[in-house]
Design a protein around this motif. Structure first.
Motif, PDB file in Angstrom:
ATOM      1  N   GLU A 152       1.032  -1.038  -0.197  1.00 21.66           N
ATOM      2  CA  GLU A 152      -0.407   0.520  -0.127  1.00 21.66           C
ATOM      3  C   GLU A 152       0.939   1.075  -0.031  1.00 21.66           C
ATOM      4  O   GLU A 152       1.675   1.183   1.206  1.00 21.66           O
ATOM      5  N   ARG A 153       0.788   2.338  -1.500  1.00 23.40           N
ATOM      6  CA  ARG A 153       2.289   3.362  -1.563  1.00 23.40           C
ATOM      7  C   ARG A 153       1.525   3.856  -0.296  1.00 23.40           C
ATOM      8  O   ARG A 153       2.708   4.696  -0.161  1.00 23.40           O
ATOM      9  N   ASN A 154       0.445   4.184   0.813  1.00 23.85           N
ATOM     10  CA  ASN A 154       0.527   5.367   1.171  1.00 23.85           C
ATOM     11  C   ASN A 154       0.829   4.640   2.925  1.00 23.85           C
ATOM     12  O   ASN A 154       0.312   5.562   4.422  1.00 23.85           O
ATOM     13  N   ASN A 155       0.736   3.519   3.180  1.00 28.39           N
ATOM     14  CA  ASN A 155       1.097   3.023   4.395  1.00 28.39           C
ATOM     15  C   ASN A 155       2.639   2.727   4.781  1.00 28.39           C
ATOM     16  O   ASN A 155       3.263   1.715   4.288  1.00 28.39           O
ATOM     17  N   PRO A 156       2.611   3.688   6.124  1.00 24.60           N
ATOM     18  CA  PRO A 156       4.217   3.374   6.456  1.00 24.60           C
ATOM     19  C   PRO A 156       4.695   1.416   6.771  1.00 24.60           C
ATOM     20  O   PRO A 156       5.971   1.463   6.850  1.00 24.60           O
ATOM     21  N   HIS A 158       4.947  -0.599   5.060  1.00 24.14           N
ATOM     22  CA  HIS A 158       5.433  -1.655   3.691  1.00 24.14           C
ATOM     23  C   HIS A 158       6.297  -0.805   3.135  1.00 24.14           C
ATOM     24  O   HIS A 158       6.183  -0.580   1.744  1.00 24.14           O
ATOM     25  N   THR A 159       6.808   0.279   3.577  1.00 19.62           N
ATOM     26  CA  THR A 159       7.803   0.583   3.577  1.00 19.62           C
ATOM     27  C   THR A 159       9.230   0.253   4.403  1.00 19.62           C
ATOM     28  O   THR A 159       9.647   0.064   5.292  1.00 19.62           O
TER      29      THR A 159
END
Length: 303
Positions: A152-156, A158-159
């Protein structure tokens, strides 16, 4: 000084392997000499008969085992070489065609080569640069498989947290595992290397494929795997990234015009490729239409 608490862990060592047990994880790095003739013959047969790279570490590997779930994930030379195109190169393979490519292939697979193909098997074309976009694999002994899904691009969560990886935390376990290397008949270099760091809070792996074809192009393909040891349920992040640029565009970035040494340094090459605008290095590349260009981030949850 780091104030990070060091969790209980156990280090294991044998002549050709090192391992760490930390929490539910067992991580084993195997580092052995270059494959001998018998091992090379078996490996060549297993990957479909293409000539092996000049330096092939067929017994090297990195294996992660999550004991609670039974999940096992590995980086091995055999599986990496299975990712090299065996046969005529097509759309997306990123084929590099240069004047000496055909002569090079014949020198490696012809009657007079050091490693001739068996006379009963016709010489097959293959990707002479040994490019692979292999990101590791679930092992056959893994009692569970996991489903990778797009991050999910805006899920910290997932980074991959670069700030954590650049902190001066203690390194509990480190290994550098070469899988293969080839000098492309003195026309450049191709190599694949895996590194792992285990710190008090996380596990981080970087597998990097680096290609230099002199006067033609540079190419890098990275697989990064990150796991926070405090994530619940356990979450794995896998990021794959491919970059490519014409040779002269990278050469132009040399710190000293008369010092070509950085052109042989995978870390410097990767740094320069990542600094070139992504619409060039990850979309246009060197015009090969290689499918490995771009970045993909996936996550998986262990049960």
């Amino acid at each position: 000084m780091s104030a990070t608490a060091v969790p209980q862990h156990r280090l294991l060592e044998s002549p050709n392997s090192r391992a760490i047990e930390i929490g539910p994880w067992t991580i084993t790095a195997q580092t052995n000499p270059i494959s001998n003739a018998g091992e090379s013959d078996a490996l060549q047969a297993a990957i479909g008969g293409i000539p092996l790279p000049e330096m092939t570490f067929g017994n090297n590997s990195l294996v992660l085992e999550h004991r609670e779930s039974g999940w096992k994930y590995a980086f091995t030379t055999e599986e990496a070489l299975k990712g090299v195109r065996n046969g005529e190169l097509g759309e997306g393979d990123g084929g590099v065609k240069v004047g000496y490519a055909d002569a090079w292939l014949k020198s490696r697979t012809g009657v007079s080569s050091d490693i001739p193909m068996p006379t009963t098997v016709p010489t097959k074309p293959f990707d002479w640069t040994y490019t692979t976009i292999y990101p590791g694999h679930n092992t056959q002994s893994s009692s569970t498989s996991i489903d990778w899904r797009p991050a999910e691009r805006n899920n910290p969560a997932h980074t991959i947290p670069l700030s954590e990886l650049t902190r001066h935390d203690p390194i509990l376990f480190y290994a550098e595992i070469p899988l293969y290397e080839d000098e492309l008949h003195d026309n450049g270099a191709s190599h694949l290397l895996v590194r792992i760091r285990v710190m008090p809070t996380c596990i981080f792996i970087l597998q990097r494929f680096t290609l230099r074809v002199d006067n033609v192009l540079f190419r890098t393909f990275d697989t990064r795997i990150y796991h926070s040891l405090i994530s619940s349920p356990p979450l794995i992040i896998r990021e794959t990234s491919g970059w490519e640029a014409p040779y002269d565009r990278v050469k132009w970035r040399l710190p000293k015009r008369d010092d070509m040494t950085p052109l042989t340094d995978p870390m410097w090459i990767a740094k320069i490729l990542s600094e070139i605008p992504s619409e060039i290095s990850q979309e246009i590349g060197a015009g090969t239409k290689w499918r490995g260009l771009g970045t993909k981030v996936e996550v998986a949850t262990l049960k």
